[in-house]
Every structure is written in C-alpha cells, then in structure tokens.
Scaffold this active site. Structure first.
Site, PDB file in Angstrom:
ATOM      1  N   ASN A   1       2.501   7.165 -12.511  1.00 32.09           N
ATOM      2  CA  ASN A   1       3.401   5.508 -12.792  1.00 32.09           C
ATOM      3  C   ASN A   1       2.416   4.572 -13.456  1.00 32.09           C
ATOM      4  O   ASN A   1       1.598   4.367 -12.280  1.00 32.09           O
ATOM      5  CB  ASN A   1       4.904   5.000 -12.282  1.00 32.09           C
ATOM      6  CG  ASN A   1       5.615   4.985 -12.961  1.00 32.09           C
ATOM      7  OD1 ASN A   1       5.050   4.224 -14.133  1.00 32.09           O
ATOM      8  ND2 ASN A   1       6.931   5.003 -12.834  1.00 32.09           N
TER       9      ASN A   1
ATOM     10  N   GLY B   1       7.029   3.199  -5.079  1.00 28.85           N
ATOM     11  CA  GLY B   1       5.965   2.436  -6.068  1.00 28.85           C
ATOM     12  C   GLY B   1       5.727   1.150  -4.612  1.00 28.85           C
ATOM     13  O   GLY B   1       6.427   1.139  -3.994  1.00 28.85           O
TER      14      GLY B   1
ATOM     15  N   ARG C   1       5.521   5.414   9.252  1.00 32.84           N
ATOM     16  CA  ARG C   1       6.310   6.488  10.497  1.00 32.84           C
ATOM     17  C   ARG C   1       7.104   7.465   9.996  1.00 32.84           C
ATOM     18  O   ARG C   1       7.950   6.806   8.650  1.00 32.84           O
ATOM     19  CB  ARG C   1       6.650   5.363  12.056  1.00 32.84           C
ATOM     20  CG  ARG C   1       5.414   3.783  12.130  1.00 32.84           C
ATOM     21  CD  ARG C   1       6.409   4.540  13.724  1.00 32.84           C
ATOM     22  NE  ARG C   1       5.663   3.183  14.110  1.00 32.84           N
ATOM     23  CZ  ARG C   1       4.286   2.719  14.315  1.00 32.84           C
ATOM     24  NH1 ARG C   1       3.166   3.679  13.515  1.00 32.84           N
ATOM     25  NH2 ARG C   1       3.655   1.839  14.699  1.00 32.84           N
TER      26      ARG C   1
ATOM     27  N   HIS D   1     -15.326  -0.069   4.089  1.00 38.36           N
ATOM     28  CA  HIS D   1     -16.098  -1.763   4.375  1.00 38.36           C
ATOM     29  C   HIS D   1     -15.930  -1.295   5.715  1.00 38.36           C
ATOM     30  O   HIS D   1     -16.244  -1.287   6.448  1.00 38.36           O
ATOM     31  CB  HIS D   1     -16.357  -2.914   4.111  1.00 38.36           C
ATOM     32  CG  HIS D   1     -16.413  -2.578   2.489  1.00 38.36           C
ATOM     33  ND1 HIS D   1     -17.474  -3.110   1.930  1.00 38.36           N
ATOM     34  CD2 HIS D   1     -14.683  -2.851   1.846  1.00 38.36           C
ATOM     35  CE1 HIS D   1     -16.833  -2.746   1.060  1.00 38.36           C
ATOM     36  NE2 HIS D   1     -14.964  -2.570   0.490  1.00 38.36           N
TER      37      HIS D   1
ATOM     38  N   THR E   1      -1.840   5.366   6.824  1.00 38.72           N
ATOM     39  CA  THR E   1      -2.760   5.055   8.128  1.00 38.72           C
ATOM     40  C   THR E   1      -3.017   7.115   8.645  1.00 38.72           C
ATOM     41  O   THR E   1      -4.105   6.974   8.925  1.00 38.72           O
ATOM     42  CB  THR E   1      -2.652   4.679   8.600  1.00 38.72           C
ATOM     43  OG1 THR E   1      -1.711   4.565   9.402  1.00 38.72           O
ATOM     44  CG2 THR E   1      -2.852   2.506   8.073  1.00 38.72           C
TER      45      THR E   1
END
Length: 181
Positions: A77, A134, A172, A107, A157
C-alpha cells in the site's frame, strides 16, 4: 553489504546505486495512476524480482531496489519504505498496509565508526498470506511465517511464527481472551 558483513554506506558505488533507485522511485511515484499499472517499468527493472501481479502503490521508497523480491499477488500500500541493504523477500498473497517500513541496515553503535558510515544489514523474510497492518515497522533479521498477522503500528524486532498474531512495541503475541469462559 548483502553478505552480512560490516560495510561503509558512504561508498561511491553504493551512492550510485541509491541514485538509480531514486530515479526509478521518482518515475513510479510521479506516473499517473492510469499509466502506472501494478509497478512502473522503471521500478520493475530495478527490483530483484516481482511477480507480474505484484502491486506497489505510490508513493513508495526504497534504498536500492535490487534486493527486493515480491511473490505473486503481493500488495504494497501507499507510503511504504524499504531500506533494502539486504534481501527483502515477501511471499505470495502478502499484503502490507500503508506506511509499513522495513529496515535492513543497522548503524554501528560506536559513534566514531557510525560517523564514518559503518553499518551492517540483515535480511527480512515475510512468508505467504501475511497481513502487515499500517504503520508497522519490521527490523532487519526478522522472519515472519506464513499466515501471520502484524498489528497496525507494531514494531517487529523478533521472528514471528506461522499463523501468529503480534501487536505492540515491541511486537508480542496477542492472546485471544474472547474464547476464555
């Protein structure tokens, strides 16, 4: 860069590749909707692979494009950003809501090395028939299994198992309390 080793993102060759991506993205984002089709020819030529029925809405941004693989009936989208310093592989039937971000690079934590442009990139693999809500952010190194759901605004993550629904920051597993008596 794609080998998973530390590299300098300020390299001239990488700068040239990013400029080529900017031109292709500009063409895609500025082509009238009736002329764009699923993906403009300029952007399609940049991508590693896109199935003929994969679709990218405008606006879209990617860093390189050459590391992006889109399976059949993938829908991306508007407003999505892919920092594809490593492979981004999105399986068939997967849909990404607006403003989803996929970040492969990280980084360096040492400020001197970071200032010198040192970074490392980790691939992202998203299975088939996944729904990414979204505004979700998916970090490098994450694998998302088939049929998973990523809630809107979630920050992913860690890996997500097939069929799992995750929400939140960090994302989670969502516990379905509606079936509890």
């Amino acid at each position: 860069m794609v080998s998973g080793q530390w590299y300098r993102c300020l390299d001239d060759e990488l700068a040239d590749m990013r400029m080529a991506a900017r031109h292709a993205v500009f063409a895609h984002n500025n082509t009238p909707p009736d002329d764009r089709g699923n993906i403009t020819a300029a952007l399609l030529a940049l991508l590693a692979y896109a199935a003929p029925d994969a679709r990218i809405e405008a606006p879209f941004h990617c860093a390189y494009g050459c590391n992006i693989h889109l399976g059949a009936q993938v829908f991306i989208n508007s407003g999505c950003t892919f920092l594809d310093s490593a492979e981004i592989n999105i399986g068939a039937g997967t849909m990404l809501g607006p403003n989803v971000q996929i970040y492969c690079p990280q980084h360096h934590k040492d400020p001197v090395l970071r200032k010198d442009g040192l970074e490392i990139a980790r691939p992202v693999f998203i299975g088939e028939n996944v729904w990414v809500g979204g505004g979700a952010i998916i970090m490098g190194g994450v694998h998302i299994g088939d049929n998973a759901i990523i809630g809107a605004g979630s920050v992913v993550t860690r890996d997500v198992r097939a069929g799992m629904t995750v929400v939140g920051n960090p994302a989670r597993e969502m516990i379905n309390r509606s079936s509890v008596a």
